[in-house]
Motif scaffolding. Structure first.
Motif, PDB file in Angstrom:
ATOM      1  N   ARG A 148       7.269   0.818 -13.305  1.00 31.98           N
ATOM      2  CA  ARG A 148       7.258   1.696 -12.137  1.00 31.98           C
ATOM      3  C   ARG A 148       7.056   0.876 -10.868  1.00 31.98           C
ATOM      4  O   ARG A 148       6.257  -0.057 -10.832  1.00 31.98           O
ATOM      5  N   LEU A 149       7.778   1.236  -9.811  1.00 32.61           N
ATOM      6  CA  LEU A 149       7.700   0.546  -8.535  1.00 32.61           C
ATOM      7  C   LEU A 149       6.501   1.047  -7.728  1.00 32.61           C
ATOM      8  O   LEU A 149       6.274   2.252  -7.617  1.00 32.61           O
ATOM      9  N   ILE A 150       5.745   0.095  -7.177  1.00 31.98           N
ATOM     10  CA  ILE A 150       4.643   0.406  -6.265  1.00 31.98           C
ATOM     11  C   ILE A 150       5.018  -0.144  -4.893  1.00 31.98           C
ATOM     12  O   ILE A 150       5.339  -1.329  -4.758  1.00 31.98           O
ATOM     13  N   VAL A 151       5.006   0.715  -3.888  1.00 29.66           N
ATOM     14  CA  VAL A 151       5.299   0.291  -2.515  1.00 29.66           C
ATOM     15  C   VAL A 151       4.005   0.402  -1.714  1.00 29.66           C
ATOM     16  O   VAL A 151       3.492   1.501  -1.486  1.00 29.66           O
ATOM     17  N   ARG A 152       3.466  -0.752  -1.311  1.00 28.04           N
ATOM     18  CA  ARG A 152       2.191  -0.788  -0.606  1.00 28.04           C
ATOM     19  C   ARG A 152       2.454  -0.935   0.890  1.00 28.04           C
ATOM     20  O   ARG A 152       3.058  -1.910   1.334  1.00 28.04           O
ATOM     21  N   VAL A 153       1.995   0.070   1.644  1.00 29.29           N
ATOM     22  CA  VAL A 153       2.257   0.095   3.087  1.00 29.29           C
ATOM     23  C   VAL A 153       0.962   0.347   3.851  1.00 29.29           C
ATOM     24  O   VAL A 153      -0.056   0.737   3.284  1.00 29.29           O
ATOM     25  N   ASP A 211       1.641   3.567  -1.936  1.00 28.96           N
ATOM     26  CA  ASP A 211       0.221   3.206  -1.844  1.00 28.96           C
ATOM     27  C   ASP A 211      -0.095   2.901  -0.379  1.00 28.96           C
ATOM     28  O   ASP A 211       0.352   1.892   0.162  1.00 28.96           O
ATOM     29  N   VAL A 212      -0.838   3.794   0.263  1.00 25.59           N
ATOM     30  CA  VAL A 212      -1.152   3.663   1.687  1.00 25.59           C
ATOM     31  C   VAL A 212      -2.600   3.208   1.858  1.00 25.59           C
ATOM     32  O   VAL A 212      -3.512   3.825   1.310  1.00 25.59           O
ATOM     33  N   SER A 213      -2.793   2.130   2.597  1.00 24.55           N
ATOM     34  CA  SER A 213      -4.152   1.623   2.808  1.00 24.55           C
ATOM     35  C   SER A 213      -4.225   0.841   4.126  1.00 24.55           C
ATOM     36  O   SER A 213      -3.221   0.686   4.822  1.00 24.55           O
ATOM     37  N   ASP A 214      -5.416   0.339   4.429  1.00 22.64           N
ATOM     38  CA  ASP A 214      -5.605  -0.469   5.651  1.00 22.64           C
ATOM     39  C   ASP A 214      -5.141  -1.891   5.376  1.00 22.64           C
ATOM     40  O   ASP A 214      -5.939  -2.789   5.097  1.00 22.64           O
ATOM     41  N   ARG A 215      -3.863  -2.099   5.432  1.00 23.87           N
ATOM     42  CA  ARG A 215      -3.285  -3.424   5.202  1.00 23.87           C
ATOM     43  C   ARG A 215      -2.370  -3.776   6.355  1.00 23.87           C
ATOM     44  O   ARG A 215      -1.831  -2.898   7.032  1.00 23.87           O
ATOM     45  N   LYS A 216      -2.157  -5.070   6.548  1.00 23.70           N
ATOM     46  CA  LYS A 216      -1.274  -5.518   7.615  1.00 23.70           C
ATOM     47  C   LYS A 216       0.140  -5.759   7.095  1.00 23.70           C
ATOM     48  O   LYS A 216       1.122  -5.456   7.764  1.00 23.70           O
ATOM     49  N   ARG A 217       0.237  -6.349   5.908  1.00 21.70           N
ATOM     50  CA  ARG A 217       1.541  -6.696   5.355  1.00 21.70           C
ATOM     51  C   ARG A 217       1.944  -5.718   4.257  1.00 21.70           C
ATOM     52  O   ARG A 217       1.137  -5.335   3.421  1.00 21.70           O
ATOM     53  N   TRP A 218       3.194  -5.316   4.273  1.00 24.83           N
ATOM     54  CA  TRP A 218       3.715  -4.452   3.231  1.00 24.83           C
ATOM     55  C   TRP A 218       4.068  -5.298   2.009  1.00 24.83           C
ATOM     56  O   TRP A 218       4.356  -6.489   2.118  1.00 24.83           O
ATOM     57  N   ALA A 219       4.049  -4.661   0.847  1.00 24.92           N
ATOM     58  CA  ALA A 219       4.346  -5.404  -0.378  1.00 24.92           C
ATOM     59  C   ALA A 219       4.941  -4.487  -1.435  1.00 24.92           C
ATOM     60  O   ALA A 219       4.745  -3.269  -1.413  1.00 24.92           O
ATOM     61  N   LEU A 220       5.677  -5.102  -2.354  1.00 20.17           N
ATOM     62  CA  LEU A 220       6.243  -4.385  -3.493  1.00 20.17           C
ATOM     63  C   LEU A 220       5.626  -4.938  -4.773  1.00 20.17           C
ATOM     64  O   LEU A 220       5.342  -6.137  -4.870  1.00 20.17           O
ATOM     65  N   ALA A 221       5.420  -4.079  -5.751  1.00 15.62           N
ATOM     66  CA  ALA A 221       4.912  -4.514  -7.047  1.00 15.62           C
ATOM     67  C   ALA A 221       5.522  -3.615  -8.111  1.00 15.62           C
ATOM     68  O   ALA A 221       5.983  -2.506  -7.824  1.00 15.62           O
ATOM     69  N   ALA A 222       5.549  -4.112  -9.327  1.00 17.25           N
ATOM     70  CA  ALA A 222       6.041  -3.316 -10.450  1.00 17.25           C
ATOM     71  C   ALA A 222       4.992  -3.340 -11.539  1.00 17.25           C
ATOM     72  O   ALA A 222       4.495  -4.397 -11.920  1.00 17.25           O
ATOM     73  N   GLN A 223       4.631  -2.157 -12.012  1.00 16.67           N
ATOM     74  CA  GLN A 223       3.644  -2.034 -13.080  1.00 16.67           C
ATOM     75  C   GLN A 223       4.202  -1.123 -14.164  1.00 16.67           C
ATOM     76  O   GLN A 223       4.505   0.042 -13.901  1.00 16.67           O
ATOM     77  N   GLU A 224       4.358  -1.692 -15.369  1.00 13.64           N
ATOM     78  CA  GLU A 224       4.805  -0.909 -16.520  1.00 13.64           C
ATOM     79  C   GLU A 224       6.087  -0.128 -16.221  1.00 13.64           C
ATOM     80  O   GLU A 224       6.246   1.036 -16.582  1.00 13.64           O
TER      81      GLU A 224
END
Length: 229
Positions: free
Chosen positions: A36-41, A21-34
């Motif tokens: 599946r791993l979501i990597v926010r960068v 998940d690529v967006s205008d964010r400063k901090r990276w984060a990890l999440a899990a939904q159902e």
């Protein structure tokens, strides 16, 4: 914002599938939904750093994926012996080698799926996925038909969709969308979701009047709502 499904192979040879998940964010984060791993960068990310970020958090990732997969009740691996949940009941996926095709069916605590030697994972996933969606459609339609007669609240249209952030939506023009994944919960839970969205036909908010209307037709809505979080 953009989302891409991809994977890495760790130094230990483990494949880790994830959604980037690529967006205008400063901090990276990890999440899990159902499950599946979501990597926010952030934009301009470096692929090598993404790999390092995942590998340094594998312990948390395994735990979070297992926890959310179990909670969701949905199949993750589409394999023989996998335990899933439909209509609030735990079922074991059971592949049946058969020369004669039959649609997936529930029997004695199992979801029976017809396969042959040539069947691959994609085939099994397709069969199971279509069965789950059809079951959801059947249960939601039955619930809606019954509840519209009881409440007198009738939507223009009811559609089943895959949603990640809600169990249902009601538009201002009277169309209702229900998250098909609600089929993993009991019929009592399905009724609550339908009542919740039907109540929005009268109150497009979560006011006291709205919740009073929900409670009129679903007195234990608080308990049900809490169990679905």
């Amino acid at each position: 914002m953009s989302r891409t499904n991809t994977y890495i192979i760790t130094n230990d040879g483990e494949r880790v599938d994830f959604t980037l998940d690529v967006s205008d964010r400063k901090r990276w984060a990890l999440a899990a939904q159902e499950g599946r791993l979501i990597v926010r960068v952030s934009r301009g990310y470096n692929a090598a750093r993404v790999r390092e970020f995942i590998e340094s958090n594998l312990g948390w990732i395994h735990s979070a994926i297992d926890r959310t997969a179990e909670k969701s009740g949905l199949p993750q691996k589409y394999e023989d012996g996998e335990v899933i949940r439909l209509l609030g009941e735990r079922l074991t996926v059971s592949f049946v080698n058969s020369d004669r095709y039959f649609k997936p069916e529930i029997s004695e605590g199992k979801l029976l799926v017809s396969v042959c030697p040539q069947s691959d994972k994609a085939y099994a996933a397709g069969e199971i996925g279509r069965f789950i969606f059809s079951l959801a459609e059947k249960e939601v339609r039955e619930s809606m038909d019954r509840l519209t007669k009881i409440t007198g609240l009738v939507p223009k249209k009811v559609t089943l969709k895959s949603m990640t952030a809600s169990w249902g939506r009601c538009s201002s023009d009277g169309n209702i969308s229900i998250n098909y994944k609600v089929v993993t919960y009991s019929k009592r839970h399905i009724d609550y979701v339908c009542i919740h969205e039907l109540a929005h036909l009268k109150y497009m908010n979560h006011s006291g009047e709205f919740w009073a209307l929900v409670e009129k037709y679903c007195p234990d809505w608080r308990e049900i709502r809490k169990s679905m979080r």
